[in-house]
Write an enzyme that holds these catalytic residues in place. Sequence first.
Site, PDB file in Angstrom:
ATOM      1  N   ASP A   1      -0.029   5.201   1.153  1.00 49.53           N
ATOM      2  CA  ASP A   1      -0.385   6.027   2.140  1.00 49.53           C
ATOM      3  C   ASP A   1      -0.319   5.153   3.559  1.00 49.53           C
ATOM      4  O   ASP A   1      -1.091   4.109   3.921  1.00 49.53           O
ATOM      5  CB  ASP A   1      -1.737   6.637   2.180  1.00 49.53           C
ATOM      6  CG  ASP A   1      -1.849   7.444   0.615  1.00 49.53           C
ATOM      7  OD1 ASP A   1      -0.968   8.043   0.330  1.00 49.53           O
ATOM      8  OD2 ASP A   1      -2.941   7.542   0.228  1.00 49.53           O
TER       9      ASP A   1
ATOM     10  N   ARG B   1     -12.287   7.879  -1.674  1.00 49.95           N
ATOM     11  CA  ARG B   1     -12.345   9.269  -1.315  1.00 49.95           C
ATOM     12  C   ARG B   1     -14.011   9.572  -0.984  1.00 49.95           C
ATOM     13  O   ARG B   1     -14.337  10.216   0.053  1.00 49.95           O
ATOM     14  CB  ARG B   1     -12.128  10.343  -2.377  1.00 49.95           C
ATOM     15  CG  ARG B   1     -12.081  11.779  -2.127  1.00 49.95           C
ATOM     16  CD  ARG B   1     -11.328  12.555  -3.386  1.00 49.95           C
ATOM     17  NE  ARG B   1     -10.300  12.313  -3.820  1.00 49.95           N
ATOM     18  CZ  ARG B   1      -9.887  12.326  -5.107  1.00 49.95           C
ATOM     19  NH1 ARG B   1     -10.554  13.307  -5.829  1.00 49.95           N
ATOM     20  NH2 ARG B   1      -8.860  12.070  -5.820  1.00 49.95           N
TER      21      ARG B   1
ATOM     22  N   SER C   1      -5.659   5.315  -3.777  1.00 48.07           N
ATOM     23  CA  SER C   1      -5.543   6.950  -3.897  1.00 48.07           C
ATOM     24  C   SER C   1      -5.365   6.985  -5.456  1.00 48.07           C
ATOM     25  O   SER C   1      -4.704   6.621  -6.045  1.00 48.07           O
ATOM     26  CB  SER C   1      -4.392   7.395  -3.445  1.00 48.07           C
ATOM     27  OG  SER C   1      -4.447   8.761  -3.525  1.00 48.07           O
ATOM     28  N   ARG C   2      -6.069   7.977  -5.940  1.00 49.98           N
ATOM     29  CA  ARG C   2      -5.976   8.654  -7.286  1.00 49.98           C
ATOM     30  C   ARG C   2      -4.985   9.619  -7.326  1.00 49.98           C
ATOM     31  O   ARG C   2      -4.589  10.000  -8.448  1.00 49.98           O
ATOM     32  CB  ARG C   2      -7.430   9.406  -7.725  1.00 49.98           C
ATOM     33  CG  ARG C   2      -8.536   8.258  -7.989  1.00 49.98           C
ATOM     34  CD  ARG C   2      -9.921   9.003  -8.246  1.00 49.98           C
ATOM     35  NE  ARG C   2     -10.862   7.956  -7.954  1.00 49.98           N
ATOM     36  CZ  ARG C   2     -11.673   7.773  -9.098  1.00 49.98           C
ATOM     37  NH1 ARG C   2     -11.681   8.484 -10.307  1.00 49.98           N
ATOM     38  NH2 ARG C   2     -12.581   6.690  -9.077  1.00 49.98           N
ATOM     39  N   ASN C   3      -4.348  10.009  -6.199  1.00 52.05           N
ATOM     40  CA  ASN C   3      -3.260  10.556  -6.190  1.00 52.05           C
ATOM     41  C   ASN C   3      -1.864  10.120  -6.224  1.00 52.05           C
ATOM     42  O   ASN C   3      -0.948  10.514  -5.855  1.00 52.05           O
ATOM     43  CB  ASN C   3      -3.179  11.862  -4.924  1.00 52.05           C
ATOM     44  CG  ASN C   3      -4.239  12.784  -5.188  1.00 52.05           C
ATOM     45  OD1 ASN C   3      -4.244  13.555  -6.098  1.00 52.05           O
ATOM     46  ND2 ASN C   3      -5.603  12.713  -4.189  1.00 52.05           N
TER      47      ASN C   3
ATOM     48  N   ASP D   1      -1.687  -0.659   6.296  1.00 54.69           N
ATOM     49  CA  ASP D   1      -2.012  -0.017   7.266  1.00 54.69           C
ATOM     50  C   ASP D   1      -3.206   0.301   7.861  1.00 54.69           C
ATOM     51  O   ASP D   1      -3.501   0.898   8.867  1.00 54.69           O
ATOM     52  CB  ASP D   1      -1.370   1.624   7.549  1.00 54.69           C
ATOM     53  CG  ASP D   1      -2.139   2.482   6.387  1.00 54.69           C
ATOM     54  OD1 ASP D   1      -2.225   2.195   5.272  1.00 54.69           O
ATOM     55  OD2 ASP D   1      -2.555   3.509   6.762  1.00 54.69           O
TER      56      ASP D   1
ATOM     57  N   GLY E   1      -7.514   3.461   3.795  1.00 52.47           N
ATOM     58  CA  GLY E   1      -7.600   2.758   2.443  1.00 52.47           C
ATOM     59  C   GLY E   1      -8.788   2.382   1.903  1.00 52.47           C
ATOM     60  O   GLY E   1      -9.064   2.318   0.690  1.00 52.47           O
TER      61      GLY E   1
ATOM     62  N   ASP F   1       0.940  -1.225   0.040  1.00 51.81           N
ATOM     63  CA  ASP F   1       0.155   0.127  -0.029  1.00 51.81           C
ATOM     64  C   ASP F   1       0.718   1.081  -0.087  1.00 51.81           C
ATOM     65  O   ASP F   1       2.241   1.105   0.149  1.00 51.81           O
ATOM     66  CB  ASP F   1      -0.791  -0.001   1.276  1.00 51.81           C
ATOM     67  CG  ASP F   1      -1.640   1.201   1.372  1.00 51.81           C
ATOM     68  OD1 ASP F   1      -2.361   1.677   0.504  1.00 51.81           O
ATOM     69  OD2 ASP F   1      -1.517   1.840   2.638  1.00 51.81           O
TER      70      ASP F   1
END
Length: 219
Positions: free
Chosen positions: A10, A48, A115-117, A170, A45, A8
Amino acid sequence: MLTSFIFDLDGVIVFTDRYHYLGWKQLADEEGWRFDETLNHQLRGVSRMRSLEIILEHNGLRFSEEEKKAFTDRKNGYYQSLLDSIGPDDLYPGAIDFVKQVRARDVRTALGSSSRNAQRVLEALQIDALFEAVVTGHDLTRTKPDPQIFQLCAERLGGVAPAECVVFEDAESGIAAALAAGMHAVGVGDAEQLPNADQVITDYAEIDLDTLIATGRIR
Ligand code: BG6
Ligand code: MG
């Protein structure tokens, strides 16, 4: 014998989980919604939009799809402003060295982030080359705890068997997704927040890499 390690992003490779939290906190404070670190753990996880819905449910609020889209756009704006000043200090200590050690053993590596970032974070920190396959929120139709994300990682690594994969996560939702995919899972962070992970580390140095590759256990 494990052939593939899936990470993962983030909260596992980089402390951007803190910035997601601050983005939601700013939105919640401006709107007068209840939001704290405990609720934030439930957002780890998940997508958004699902994150917003969890906050709204917690506050007993309902909005139209259009209003919800505006709220998620606002949060993403706050998050992206925080990403503008991201740097090596934001990396999880020891994570990059660990990924490099893994690659030195001829083990495949993939990144699986909701995430799309994610691509932007990988590029800002110049760590995208460490992962042979990258799956992000843009590739997904279902959010963790659905196993889709890790199944797609295995597919992009050339169709490796789930039992040969270990996932580092996480998020409770991420541990559940890994287990649902039939993969091994290692929790990263606070063991109390990851009750369903039977193996949890706070430091990558806790892992005996040879044992993990041979058995799926961290030591
Ligand atoms: C996950 C984070 O990695 O990505 C979540 O743990 C976040 O907190 C999710 O909501 C989606 O991120 P983004 O950048 O697409 O809003
Ligand atoms: Mg995470």
